[in-house]
Write a protein that holds these residues in place. Sequence first.
Motif, PDB file in Angstrom:
ATOM      1  N   ARG A   1      34.627 -41.088 -61.004  1.00 37.89           N
ATOM      2  CA  ARG A   1      34.437 -40.526 -59.670  1.00 37.89           C
ATOM      3  C   ARG A   1      34.257 -39.008 -59.728  1.00 37.89           C
ATOM      4  O   ARG A   1      33.380 -38.448 -59.070  1.00 37.89           O
TER       5      ARG A   1
ATOM      6  N   ARG B   1      30.542 -36.947 -58.359  1.00 41.41           N
ATOM      7  CA  ARG B   1      30.668 -36.518 -56.977  1.00 41.41           C
ATOM      8  C   ARG B   1      30.313 -35.049 -56.805  1.00 41.41           C
ATOM      9  O   ARG B   1      30.242 -34.549 -55.706  1.00 41.41           O
TER      10      ARG B   1
ATOM     11  N   SER C   1      23.584 -39.260 -56.971  1.00 43.36           N
ATOM     12  CA  SER C   1      24.312 -38.018 -57.234  1.00 43.36           C
ATOM     13  C   SER C   1      23.362 -37.142 -58.045  1.00 43.36           C
ATOM     14  O   SER C   1      23.383 -37.160 -59.287  1.00 43.36           O
TER      15      SER C   1
END
Length: 438
Positions: free
Chosen positions: A74, A78, A99
């Motif tokens: 994660r 991100r 992303s």
Amino acid sequence: MSRNRPTLGTIVAKRIAFFAVLAMLVQLAVVISDYYWNTGELSRLYVEQETQRLSEGIFVDRDTVRYQLPQTIRDRYRQDGAGYLARIRSANGTLIFESCDPACEDRFLPVDIDRPDFWLRSLTSGKPLTLVGGRAFFIAGQRFLIDVATLGDPQEVVSDVLWNEIIEHLVVPMSILLILVLGATLLSVRQALGPVRAAAEAADQIDPMDARSHLKFDEMPREVAHLAIAVNRAFERVAELMTSQKTLTSGIAHEIRTPLAAMKLELGHIDHPRARLVEADLDDLVRFVSQLTSLAHLESFDHGAFETVDLIEVSTSAVEQVAPWVYENLHSVELIKDVDSALVRGVPSLLRDAVRNLIENAVRHTPERTHIVVRVGSHLIEVEDRRMAAVDQTVREAETDSLGIGLKIIGRIAEIHRGKLRRSTSASGSTFTLTFRP
């Protein structure tokens, strides 16, 4: 001392574990060297691992597709511009997750082309890795296209790739192999040493004076069987030595008894008190030679002649044989049976000689009108002399010294039968007890 020594299984297990760890270290160095310097293979593994992790966040519920970035990656995807890019599209080009920075379209393959199931392109050679690539996945019957890119690998994901490869291709297979090899080896050693362990336990019970004693080596490994065969040969040599010693002692006894008998015969023609004294000395000498011969025979006795013997029958026979001589010497003898039968393993003739010698010693070393009691119990024989008057300590010590070789013969007979000879004294006399194992 033998209990403090490690077992063969322990030694083998330590050696196998040591060389297995050594082999793993060598192989680890080879794997790390091979993968680390092979940038192309390392890049391929990077793309496979990252796309696999990203695919774990795809959830298909009928016609609805949801995506949740896995917890393990994660933080990596991100943050735009963090050095890691990712994009997930369905087969029809629908964007599911992204992303990216503004240059994503320049780095990834165009959407309108026929995408391959796997693709990879290095942006710069060498390390740290700078690459783009992608892979197709089929989830719930639908095809998804996952593209990834790394620009310099700032979080050293390549180390994680190497470690996963080491676990998958080195640690897991080598651990399974080590467990199987170690288990098979220990089981083989245990099975191979089973007959050896049984032979060792049997060796503790072996009687070196039994010509039939030997170790079984049929199921032993060849290397260990040689040792058992050598031990059996040693027992055979002991048996040969016993036979030769018996022959020697028999010859000595024959050679000595013959001239002694001739001397006694010549003395019988001399009518003089001194001749009678010499005859008595010759009788003592003949008895002494007989005792020496008996002791020599006992030292080379073969325990293979053992059989089941009833101590009551043996004692009864010995008392019947010696009773006339006892009464001639103004003594009395009595046999008392405390049990109906007393069975032991032994040689009837030797046990009979032991009882007879104890009775004869009691007659020779006690005053007239001494009552001799032979008592037979369970696994024991007692011979007690009950005298008319109390015996002082000086007389008792003198009698002990005069018993000499006779008691040694009786004690040796007891040892041959794995028993003991004990002597106890009281105010009325002495008691000799022969005890045998149950």
